[in-house]
Write a protein that holds these residues in place. Sequence first.
Motif, PDB file in Angstrom:
ATOM      1  N   ARG A  49       0.840  -1.210   0.000  1.00 30.67           N
ATOM      2  CA  ARG A  49       0.000   0.000   0.000  1.00 30.67           C
ATOM      3  C   ARG A  49       0.873   1.259   0.000  1.00 30.67           C
ATOM      4  O   ARG A  49       0.574   2.231  -0.697  1.00 30.67           O
ATOM      5  N   GLN A  50       1.958   1.219   0.788  1.00 30.43           N
ATOM      6  CA  GLN A  50       2.871   2.350   0.836  1.00 30.43           C
ATOM      7  C   GLN A  50       3.549   2.550  -0.518  1.00 30.43           C
ATOM      8  O   GLN A  50       3.727   3.681  -0.984  1.00 30.43           O
ATOM      9  N   TYR A  51       3.901   1.431  -1.159  1.00 31.80           N
ATOM     10  CA  TYR A  51       4.550   1.487  -2.474  1.00 31.80           C
ATOM     11  C   TYR A  51       3.621   2.147  -3.497  1.00 31.80           C
ATOM     12  O   TYR A  51       4.041   3.015  -4.272  1.00 31.80           O
ATOM     13  N   LEU A  81      11.400   9.586  -2.741  1.00 32.38           N
ATOM     14  CA  LEU A  81      10.421   8.564  -3.112  1.00 32.38           C
ATOM     15  C   LEU A  81      11.074   7.395  -3.840  1.00 32.38           C
ATOM     16  O   LEU A  81      10.744   6.226  -3.587  1.00 32.38           O
ATOM     17  N   GLU A  82      12.019   7.676  -4.725  1.00 36.28           N
ATOM     18  CA  GLU A  82      12.687   6.606  -5.465  1.00 36.28           C
ATOM     19  C   GLU A  82      13.496   5.706  -4.538  1.00 36.28           C
ATOM     20  O   GLU A  82      13.518   4.483  -4.696  1.00 36.28           O
ATOM     21  N   GLU A  83      14.160   6.325  -3.548  1.00 42.92           N
ATOM     22  CA  GLU A  83      14.924   5.542  -2.575  1.00 42.92           C
ATOM     23  C   GLU A  83      13.991   4.688  -1.721  1.00 42.92           C
ATOM     24  O   GLU A  83      14.270   3.513  -1.448  1.00 42.92           O
ATOM     25  N   ASP A  87      13.745   0.501  -1.531  1.00 46.75           N
ATOM     26  CA  ASP A  87      13.785  -0.260  -0.274  1.00 46.75           C
ATOM     27  C   ASP A  87      12.555  -1.150  -0.128  1.00 46.75           C
ATOM     28  O   ASP A  87      12.655  -2.304   0.306  1.00 46.75           O
ATOM     29  N   LEU A  88      11.388  -0.611  -0.487  1.00 43.06           N
ATOM     30  CA  LEU A  88      10.147  -1.379  -0.391  1.00 43.06           C
ATOM     31  C   LEU A  88      10.155  -2.556  -1.363  1.00 43.06           C
ATOM     32  O   LEU A  88       9.719  -3.664  -1.015  1.00 43.06           O
ATOM     33  N   THR A  93      10.206  -8.264  -2.099  1.00 48.44           N
ATOM     34  CA  THR A  93      10.765  -9.431  -2.783  1.00 48.44           C
ATOM     35  C   THR A  93      11.081 -10.526  -1.776  1.00 48.44           C
ATOM     36  O   THR A  93      10.786 -11.702  -1.997  1.00 48.44           O
ATOM     37  N   GLN A  94      11.684 -10.133  -0.640  1.00 45.62           N
ATOM     38  CA  GLN A  94      11.995 -11.102   0.411  1.00 45.62           C
ATOM     39  C   GLN A  94      10.732 -11.636   1.071  1.00 45.62           C
ATOM     40  O   GLN A  94      10.645 -12.820   1.400  1.00 45.62           O
TER      41      GLN A  94
END
Length: 356
Positions: A49-51, A81-83, A87-88, A93-94
């Motif tokens: 949702r944050q993404y 935002l890109e950083e 991270d998200l 992915t994990q």
Amino acid sequence: MEKRLSAMTVRYEEIEKELEKEDVASDLKKLTSLSKERAELEKPVMQYRQYLQDVEQLKEAEELSGDADLEELAKAERKRLEEEMADLEASLTQELLPKDPNDSKNIIVEIRGAVGGDEANIFAGDLFRMYSKYAEKQGWKVQVLDFAEGAMGGYTLVSFMVKGENVYSKLKFESGAHRVQRVPKTEAMGRIHTSTATVLVMPEAEEVEVSINPSDLKIDTYRSQGAGGQNVNKTESAVRITHLPTGIVVSCQTEKAQLQNKEICMRMLRAKLLAFYQEKQDAERAEERKLKVGTGERSEKIRTYNYPQNRVTDHRIGFTIQKLDRVMEGELEEIIEALIHFDQRSKLEKEGHLGQ
């Protein structure tokens, strides 16, 4: 990846609606099951949702790029935002990697002195102390289930349960032969000796996971050998159970009552049988974890504890730290994190997320 995350979000929202229903609130089994599923989905759903929110904000920031007065502000916002999105993406992915269903379970650990006689038994005792201190730092509880003390100290065998949050996820990579290089207390000439102790970590098994036929069990009782006041050698409170089809043997003498020792034995037996059948049926699991307990020969080592150089080396991942003194005091987190990251990276490569 987005399809899976969208499906998880839909399921998360369905569960939230289900939990609001009165019939679910009164059904403890269903309530527990749904609450557990919700907890497992919550982190990736919140991150997703944050993404999505960041994606929309990034579009807005890009629209401001043409405004000279807001160019610098928009540039800084885009970078932030890109950083955050990067991270998200890495975290999600994990989160989507295959989960080990045993990760949240308590564990039963068995440590044995292997090659090296008295020194191996002393080292087995040192490992037990190391894991006990690590458990204490994690807020976990340790319960000794069975033990046989060595003649010069330590243990020829010590079995114990560790209870707490996500215990197996942290300690599942500890199974294998651990090698120690040091001058033993029993060495008069000051020479460095090499000895080994084996560690076996098993997730605790529920009764529904392992079916045990009572007719397959041989149950013996005997007198406790350890400290226990008047109870020692007075009553046959210690219990030994042999599972005839597999030959697996468990024993317990830590409780004063025979019934309690039998109950502990059954918990140990279920854990051993679960590990036995899982290893037999799922060769891939054994290959992924690379965690097999063999004979305890020096060549089978997974980790070396070198006292003269204050060094610990995990040979499976080529990881070395010069902090042996702190590791033996239970500061295992650095090694455990390295093993977890290695395992995650291996899974990512297998899933095709890396090395492309």
